[in-house]
Scaffold this motif. Sequence first.
Motif, PDB file in Angstrom:
ATOM      1  N   THR A  23      -0.829  -7.614   6.225  1.00  0.00           N
ATOM      2  CA  THR A  23      -1.561  -7.311   4.998  1.00  0.00           C
ATOM      3  C   THR A  23      -2.960  -6.811   5.328  1.00  0.00           C
ATOM      4  OG1 THR A  23      -2.303  -9.615   4.807  1.00  0.00           O
ATOM      5  CG2 THR A  23      -0.283  -9.007   3.629  1.00  0.00           C
ATOM      6  N   ASP A  24      -3.576  -6.125   4.348  1.00  0.00           N
ATOM      7  CA  ASP A  24      -4.946  -5.665   4.538  1.00  0.00           C
ATOM      8  C   ASP A  24      -5.930  -6.671   3.945  1.00  0.00           C
ATOM      9  OD1 ASP A  24      -4.895  -5.311   1.784  1.00  0.00           O
ATOM     10  OD2 ASP A  24      -4.812  -3.123   1.860  1.00  0.00           O
ATOM     11  N   ARG A  72       0.835  -1.190   0.000  1.00  0.00           N
ATOM     12  CA  ARG A  72       0.000   0.000   0.000  1.00  0.00           C
ATOM     13  C   ARG A  72       0.876   1.248   0.000  1.00  0.00           C
ATOM     14  NH1 ARG A  72      -5.096  -0.320   4.007  1.00  0.00           N
ATOM     15  NH2 ARG A  72      -4.104   1.619   4.635  1.00  0.00           N
ATOM     16  N   ASP A  73       0.333   2.353  -0.509  1.00  0.00           N
ATOM     17  CA  ASP A  73       1.098   3.594  -0.548  1.00  0.00           C
ATOM     18  C   ASP A  73       1.484   4.083   0.845  1.00  0.00           C
ATOM     19  OD1 ASP A  73       0.980   3.658  -3.304  1.00  0.00           O
ATOM     20  OD2 ASP A  73      -0.713   5.057  -3.387  1.00  0.00           O
ATOM     21  N   ASP A  74       0.656   3.773   1.844  1.00  0.00           N
ATOM     22  CA  ASP A  74       0.918   4.244   3.206  1.00  0.00           C
ATOM     23  C   ASP A  74       1.547   3.166   4.085  1.00  0.00           C
ATOM     24  OD1 ASP A  74      -1.283   2.582   3.369  1.00  0.00           O
ATOM     25  OD2 ASP A  74      -2.479   3.937   4.628  1.00  0.00           O
ATOM     26  N   ALA A  75       2.101   2.139   3.468  1.00  0.00           N
ATOM     27  CA  ALA A  75       2.701   1.035   4.230  1.00  0.00           C
ATOM     28  C   ALA A  75       3.973   1.491   4.946  1.00  0.00           C
ATOM     29  CB  ALA A  75       2.999  -0.141   3.304  1.00  0.00           C
ATOM     30  N   THR A  76       4.419   0.645   5.894  1.00  0.00           N
ATOM     31  CA  THR A  76       5.590   0.955   6.714  1.00  0.00           C
ATOM     32  C   THR A  76       6.577  -0.198   6.685  1.00  0.00           C
ATOM     33  OG1 THR A  76       4.353   2.382   8.240  1.00  0.00           O
ATOM     34  CG2 THR A  76       6.400   1.426   9.078  1.00  0.00           C
ATOM     35  N   PHE A  77       7.859   0.134   6.572  1.00  0.00           N
ATOM     36  CA  PHE A  77       8.925  -0.825   6.832  1.00  0.00           C
ATOM     37  C   PHE A  77       9.657  -0.376   8.083  1.00  0.00           C
ATOM     38  CE2 PHE A  77      13.468  -1.886   6.590  1.00  0.00           C
ATOM     39  CZ  PHE A  77      13.353  -3.264   6.740  1.00  0.00           C
ATOM     40  N   ALA A  78       9.826  -1.297   9.037  1.00  0.00           N
ATOM     41  CA  ALA A  78      10.507  -0.964  10.292  1.00  0.00           C
ATOM     42  C   ALA A  78      11.540  -2.025  10.624  1.00  0.00           C
ATOM     43  CB  ALA A  78       9.491  -0.848  11.430  1.00  0.00           C
ATOM     44  N   ASP A  79      12.726  -1.572  10.998  1.00  0.00           N
ATOM     45  CA  ASP A  79      13.748  -2.439  11.563  1.00  0.00           C
ATOM     46  C   ASP A  79      14.499  -1.619  12.609  1.00  0.00           C
ATOM     47  OD1 ASP A  79      15.579  -0.821  10.230  1.00  0.00           O
ATOM     48  OD2 ASP A  79      16.326  -2.378   8.900  1.00  0.00           O
ATOM     49  N   LEU A 119      17.019   0.049  12.399  1.00  0.00           N
ATOM     50  CA  LEU A 119      17.684   1.211  11.831  1.00  0.00           C
ATOM     51  C   LEU A 119      16.734   2.246  11.265  1.00  0.00           C
ATOM     52  CD1 LEU A 119      20.645  -0.504   9.937  1.00  0.00           C
ATOM     53  CD2 LEU A 119      20.559   0.322  12.291  1.00  0.00           C
ATOM     54  N   THR A 120      15.479   1.893  11.024  1.00  0.00           N
ATOM     55  CA  THR A 120      14.594   2.843  10.370  1.00  0.00           C
ATOM     56  C   THR A 120      13.134   2.550  10.673  1.00  0.00           C
ATOM     57  OG1 THR A 120      14.163   3.965   8.258  1.00  0.00           O
ATOM     58  CG2 THR A 120      14.250   1.565   8.219  1.00  0.00           C
ATOM     59  N   ILE A 121      12.314   3.592  10.534  1.00  0.00           N
ATOM     60  CA  ILE A 121      10.855   3.458  10.490  1.00  0.00           C
ATOM     61  C   ILE A 121      10.431   4.258   9.267  1.00  0.00           C
ATOM     62  CG2 ILE A 121       8.661   3.800  11.664  1.00  0.00           C
ATOM     63  CD1 ILE A 121      10.211   3.973  14.296  1.00  0.00           C
ATOM     64  N   ALA A 122      10.202   3.581   8.156  1.00  0.00           N
ATOM     65  CA  ALA A 122       9.953   4.239   6.879  1.00  0.00           C
ATOM     66  C   ALA A 122       8.499   4.033   6.471  1.00  0.00           C
ATOM     67  CB  ALA A 122      10.891   3.683   5.810  1.00  0.00           C
ATOM     68  N   THR A 123       7.712   5.103   6.548  1.00  0.00           N
ATOM     69  CA  THR A 123       6.293   5.049   6.202  1.00  0.00           C
ATOM     70  C   THR A 123       6.054   5.865   4.938  1.00  0.00           C
ATOM     71  OG1 THR A 123       5.606   4.786   8.504  1.00  0.00           O
ATOM     72  CG2 THR A 123       3.952   5.588   6.967  1.00  0.00           C
ATOM     73  N   GLY A 124       5.324   5.284   4.007  1.00  0.00           N
ATOM     74  CA  GLY A 124       5.056   5.944   2.739  1.00  0.00           C
ATOM     75  C   GLY A 124       5.924   5.374   1.630  1.00  0.00           C
ATOM     76  N   ARG A 125       5.375   5.366   0.412  1.00  0.00           N
ATOM     77  CA  ARG A 125       6.040   4.686  -0.705  1.00  0.00           C
ATOM     78  C   ARG A 125       7.440   5.225  -0.975  1.00  0.00           C
ATOM     79  NH1 ARG A 125       4.620   1.015  -4.008  1.00  0.00           N
ATOM     80  NH2 ARG A 125       2.497   1.076  -3.167  1.00  0.00           N
ATOM     81  N   GLU A 126       7.618   6.534  -0.945  1.00  0.00           N
ATOM     82  CA  GLU A 126       8.940   7.097  -1.221  1.00  0.00           C
ATOM     83  C   GLU A 126       9.975   6.581  -0.231  1.00  0.00           C
ATOM     84  OE1 GLU A 126      11.164  11.451  -1.613  1.00  0.00           O
ATOM     85  OE2 GLU A 126       9.270  11.273  -0.498  1.00  0.00           O
ATOM     86  N   ARG A 127       9.591   6.504   1.037  1.00  0.00           N
ATOM     87  CA  ARG A 127      10.559   6.136   2.066  1.00  0.00           C
ATOM     88  C   ARG A 127      10.834   4.642   2.098  1.00  0.00           C
ATOM     89  NH1 ARG A 127       8.959  10.189   7.119  1.00  0.00           N
ATOM     90  NH2 ARG A 127       9.330  12.128   5.957  1.00  0.00           N
ATOM     91  N   PHE A 128       9.787   3.803   2.061  1.00  0.00           N
ATOM     92  CA  PHE A 128      10.087   2.368   2.133  1.00  0.00           C
ATOM     93  C   PHE A 128      10.728   1.865   0.847  1.00  0.00           C
ATOM     94  CE2 PHE A 128       5.368   1.909   1.097  1.00  0.00           C
ATOM     95  CZ  PHE A 128       5.490   1.266  -0.134  1.00  0.00           C
ATOM     96  N   SER A 129      10.385   2.448  -0.305  1.00  0.00           N
ATOM     97  CA  SER A 129      11.031   2.034  -1.558  1.00  0.00           C
ATOM     98  C   SER A 129      12.524   2.334  -1.525  1.00  0.00           C
ATOM     99  CB  SER A 129      10.387   2.740  -2.750  1.00  0.00           C
ATOM    100  OG  SER A 129       9.032   2.362  -2.903  1.00  0.00           O
TER     101      SER A 129
END
Length: 215
Positions: free
Chosen positions: A128-129, A55-62, A64-74
């Motif tokens: 997942t949604d 999703r465009d508003d998805a989040t990747f977290a580890d 080292l980072t908390i990246a929310t939004g397509r630009e950041r997690f990509s």
Amino acid sequence: MSTGIPPISTNLNIEATNIQTAPGVSLSDNQKTIVGSVLDLFAGRPSLPKLALWRDDATFADPLTIATGRERFSAQWYGLQQAFSEIERQHHSVTDAGNPILLDLKSRYVIKGINKEQTIQSVVAIHTDEQGKITKVEDKWDGKLPEGSIANVSSIFRLLSPVWWVNYYIAWAFWVWSFAWETRAWNAFRHLNAVTVPKIVSVPKTAEEDAKKGN
């Protein structure tokens, strides 16, 4: 109900097709697609079609980072290609086919420039949604993520040199996380990382640009 997620055999070009599962764990075709795509991302094999499963508003977290939004997690996923000269998946096994899907993962990384090896063993949680799209991926090193109050300092540090921070990320983060990751300063760094990495990492906008990166 159809989720709209294509099977793993379609033109997503997923490389991780031989998905290992723990005894008694069975994945649906849609789940195999999701898990295979995430395994490819961790192996430094991103692509626009694979990230379209998020999703465009998805989040990747580890840690080292908390990246929310397509630009950041990509940017986090494409950044693996720039940060590491080698990525070797040594083990994986899906331990839970629920929501989140839980995945044991062990990978070896070699940092570009300094040829430093680091092995990361983690529990990956894939949320997942209702349509089957990824809403969050949590990479829990040794089964843990930092907890506590998190300060979003992106507005404060926008003027700092992103080159300095990415060098810090590459050269030091693997070594200091073990004693610093539960501090507020470290959580602030995770948010800062998510802001600065997209300024440094080039994420392709088209399939042609993606192909030039070998994806």
